[in-house]
Design a protein around this motif. Structure first.
Motif, mmCIF file in Angstrom:
data_model
loop_
_atom_site.group_PDB
_atom_site.id
_atom_site.type_symbol
_atom_site.label_atom_id
_atom_site.label_comp_id
_atom_site.label_asym_id
_atom_site.label_seq_id
_atom_site.Cartn_x
_atom_site.Cartn_y
_atom_site.Cartn_z
ATOM 1 N N ALA A 293 79.188 2.265 25.630
ATOM 2 C CA ALA A 293 78.017 0.976 25.982
ATOM 3 C C ALA A 293 76.755 1.642 26.208
ATOM 4 O O ALA A 293 75.806 1.166 25.671
ATOM 5 N N ALA A 294 76.444 2.772 26.927
ATOM 6 C CA ALA A 294 75.337 3.105 27.458
ATOM 7 C C ALA A 294 74.634 3.759 26.101
ATOM 8 O O ALA A 294 73.425 3.711 25.967
ATOM 9 N N ALA A 295 75.502 4.116 25.085
ATOM 10 C CA ALA A 295 74.816 4.937 23.985
ATOM 11 C C ALA A 295 74.383 3.634 23.123
ATOM 12 O O ALA A 295 73.273 3.654 22.313
ATOM 13 N N LEU A 296 75.175 2.622 22.916
ATOM 14 C CA LEU A 296 74.717 1.423 21.766
ATOM 15 C C LEU A 296 73.854 0.492 22.430
ATOM 16 O O LEU A 296 73.043 -0.301 21.558
ATOM 17 N N ARG A 297 74.086 0.045 23.756
ATOM 18 C CA ARG A 297 73.361 -1.127 24.423
ATOM 19 C C ARG A 297 71.917 -1.037 24.080
ATOM 20 O O ARG A 297 71.114 -1.891 23.781
ATOM 21 N N PRO A 298 71.306 0.167 24.315
ATOM 22 C CA PRO A 298 69.741 0.137 24.074
ATOM 23 C C PRO A 298 69.349 -0.096 22.490
ATOM 24 O O PRO A 298 68.282 -0.725 22.357
ATOM 25 N N ALA A 299 70.313 0.438 21.595
ATOM 26 C CA ALA A 299 69.900 0.541 20.298
ATOM 27 C C ALA A 299 70.272 -1.173 19.931
ATOM 28 O O ALA A 299 69.214 -1.815 18.888
ATOM 29 N N VAL B 251 99.114 -8.426 29.475
ATOM 30 C CA VAL B 251 98.253 -7.368 30.193
ATOM 31 C C VAL B 251 98.129 -6.152 29.525
ATOM 32 O O VAL B 251 97.185 -5.272 29.274
ATOM 33 N N ASP B 252 99.367 -5.769 28.829
ATOM 34 C CA ASP B 252 99.425 -4.469 28.199
ATOM 35 C C ASP B 252 98.558 -4.569 27.079
ATOM 36 O O ASP B 252 97.852 -3.660 26.607
ATOM 37 N N MET B 253 98.611 -5.727 26.238
ATOM 38 C CA MET B 253 97.797 -5.707 24.993
ATOM 39 C C MET B 253 96.121 -5.890 25.543
ATOM 40 O O MET B 253 95.545 -5.145 24.670
ATOM 41 N N GLN B 254 95.943 -6.451 26.598
ATOM 42 C CA GLN B 254 94.541 -6.510 26.990
ATOM 43 C C GLN B 254 93.953 -5.142 27.093
ATOM 44 O O GLN B 254 92.752 -4.736 26.988
ATOM 45 N N ARG B 255 94.785 -4.526 27.815
ATOM 46 C CA ARG B 255 94.393 -3.044 28.046
ATOM 47 C C ARG B 255 94.407 -1.979 26.981
ATOM 48 O O ARG B 255 93.417 -1.210 27.036
ATOM 49 N N LEU B 256 95.239 -2.338 26.121
ATOM 50 C CA LEU B 256 95.257 -1.574 24.775
ATOM 51 C C LEU B 256 94.061 -1.958 23.876
ATOM 52 O O LEU B 256 93.330 -1.038 23.394
ATOM 53 N N THR C 6 91.213 -0.048 25.528
ATOM 54 C CA THR C 6 91.168 1.290 25.350
ATOM 55 C C THR C 6 90.660 1.595 23.626
ATOM 56 O O THR C 6 89.834 2.208 23.537
ATOM 57 N N THR C 7 91.360 0.779 22.880
ATOM 58 C CA THR C 7 91.184 1.071 21.365
ATOM 59 C C THR C 7 89.714 0.659 21.044
ATOM 60 O O THR C 7 88.917 1.344 20.115
ATOM 61 N N ASN C 8 89.348 -0.763 21.613
ATOM 62 C CA ASN C 8 87.770 -1.062 21.132
ATOM 63 C C ASN C 8 86.746 -0.319 22.028
ATOM 64 O O ASN C 8 85.656 -0.832 21.961
ATOM 65 N N LEU C 9 87.090 0.433 23.148
ATOM 66 C CA LEU C 9 86.016 0.803 24.187
ATOM 67 C C LEU C 9 85.350 -0.152 24.743
ATOM 68 O O LEU C 9 84.069 -0.062 24.643
ATOM 69 N N SER C 10 85.959 -1.135 25.288
ATOM 70 C CA SER C 10 85.415 -2.377 25.951
ATOM 71 C C SER C 10 85.045 -1.797 27.376
ATOM 72 O O SER C 10 85.957 -1.523 28.006
ATOM 73 N N ASP C 11 84.105 -2.209 27.823
ATOM 74 C CA ASP C 11 83.692 -2.105 29.175
ATOM 75 C C ASP C 11 84.344 -2.942 29.976
ATOM 76 O O ASP C 11 84.141 -4.280 29.851
ATOM 77 N N PRO C 12 85.290 -2.606 30.889
ATOM 78 C CA PRO C 12 86.160 -3.784 31.434
ATOM 79 C C PRO C 12 85.238 -4.549 32.637
ATOM 80 O O PRO C 12 85.593 -5.487 32.717
ATOM 81 N N ASP C 13 84.266 -3.810 32.987
ATOM 82 C CA ASP C 13 83.307 -4.692 33.815
ATOM 83 C C ASP C 13 81.824 -4.456 33.514
ATOM 84 O O ASP C 13 80.993 -3.542 34.309
#
Length: 412
Positions: free
Chosen positions: A54-60, A370-375, A378-385
């Motif tokens: 996220a830190a690499a992508l958000r500024p762009a 919950v397992d699906m959301q965590r996966l 993880t796969t989509n590299l979503s910042d959880p917070d």
């Protein structure tokens, strides 16, 4: 002046109706009030990786948004845009139609070229983190196809608007507002059968237990679908997703092919149940109504702004029927879209939370959810917070930590 005042009154009334529909139809009390675990139970190294991405992508992303707006402002609030509109149409005689049509194309190309280096950087980042599988040839194709589709739709709308302004100088905005609302409705029906196939191929999910279970889930939901399709999303991404699109005879569940490789059947059914929650709550129809009201209100507001002597003087246009008004028109649309974004995302987050709750009710399986959301995270590299300000402006879905907390608080 009377016609200009009427446009402003109509805009206020339509946007007030929009606000009323939002207030009445949006579920405001679904998301948990507090989140006990901001990490959503994800490993620390995964959270760190998502935050680094996220830190690499958000500024762009933010720079691309601001640069696009700056280019639109320079072209719309100076005579430069008007000169460009006239210049590109000169070889074809310089008629108003060619000025509008080619002017929209030229302005779109200038804006896209200006932000293209940032898009390339974003694609490099996605490749670096393993999210994108697109070849650079496919990336270029997607850029061109996106540009052509967006430009064609925009040109069609702007040509119609300028034509109306030339034919009905006082009431053009009223006819254009009705037309904009109608286009939103028609677009909602045509999107799954016209636009989606331009980017992906779809094949029926092979006969088997998963297909049977998904069709049965739709029946249990009271919203039967015509088919379950698999999208060739892996040509572009490793991200996981599924959705329901279409109405009536075109309604179908669409599953990314990446999902079939990574998720269990129970987790896939949880995703499908979420999407079926949107269908059960008529979210697409409500969204279409909101889109129609917003589009009509926005066009009425344009009817007021495009007759402002100060704005017309800066843009070098004589009025809304002058083709030289096109750069100013596109700038105002861009600003309106930016202003509407946090409101749209606020509503979207609540609606997505309701679909999550519906999925839990339909499947009765919070563990799989919950397992699906965590996966997915993880796969989509979503910042959880993510940062609060960023999420409130750009977040269209609840955070992973909010969704996991919702499932952990769920009771049958």
């Amino acid at each position: 002046m009377r016609a200009r005042r009427a446009a402003l009154v109509a805009a206020v009334l339509l946007l007030a109706a929009f606000a009323v529909v939002v207030a009445v139809t949006t579920p405001w009390d679904v998301l948990p009030e507090r989140v006990a675990d901001p990490s959503a139970g994800l490993p620390a190294e995964q959270v760190s990786r998502a935050e680094a991405f996220a830190a690499a992508l958000r500024p762009a992303s933010l720079a691309s948004l601001l640069l696009g707006l700056l280019v639109a402002a320079v072209l719309g609030l100076t005579r430069l845009g008007a000169r460009l509109v006239r210049a590109v149409a000169a070889p074809l005689g310089g008629g108003w139609f060619w000025q509008v049509l080619l002017g929209v194309l030229a302005l779109a190309v200038v804006g896209r070229v200006a932000t293209l280096p940032l898009s390339v950087y974003g694609e490099v980042v996605r490749h670096r983190y393993g999210l994108s599988t697109r070849s650079w040839g496919l990336f270029a194709r997607d850029v061109v196809v996106n540009l052509l589709i967006d430009t064609a739709l925009t040109a069609l709308a702007v040509v119609a608007l300028v034509w109306l302004a030339r034919r009905a100088a006082r009431a053009w905005w009223a006819f254009a507002a009705v037309g904009a609302a109608a286009l939103v409705v028609v677009g909602s029906f045509l999107w799954p059968v016209v636009i989606e196939p331009a980017f992906n191929s779809f094949e029926p999910l092979p006969v088997g237990e998963l297909r049977t279970d998904l069709l049965a889930l739709a029946e249990e939901n009271g919203t039967p679908v015509q088919d379950v399709l698999v999208s060739d999303a892996s040509r572009r991404t490793t991200a996981l997703n599924a959705y329901v699109s279409g109405f009536g005879s075109t309604r179908r569940i669409v599953v990314y092919d990446t999902v079939l490789d990574r998720l269990s059947d129970e987790e896939i059914e949880s995703i499908a149940a979420h999407e079926l929650g949107h269908v059960a709550a008529d979210d697409v129809l409500t969204g279409t109504l909101l889109g129609a009201l917003g589009a009509a209100g926005g066009v009425a507001l344009l009817g007021w702004l495009l007759t402002s002597p100060a704005l017309l003087r800066r843009s070098g246009a004589d009025g809304p029927g002058d083709p030289r008004v096109v750069p100013l028109l596109l700038l105002l649309v861009a600003v309106g879209t930016l202003v509407a974004t946090p409101v749209q995302n606020l509503v979207s987050r609540q609606i997505e939370a309701r679909a999550d709750a519906h999925a839990l009710d339909l499947t009765g399986d919070p563990e799989a959810f919950v397992d699906m959301q965590r996966l997915l995270a993880t796969t989509n590299l979503s910042d959880p917070d993510p940062p609060t300000a960023w999420h409130r402006f750009f977040g269209s879905h609840p955070t992973t930590s909010q969704r996991v907390a919702l499932a952990q608080e769920w009771r049958p």
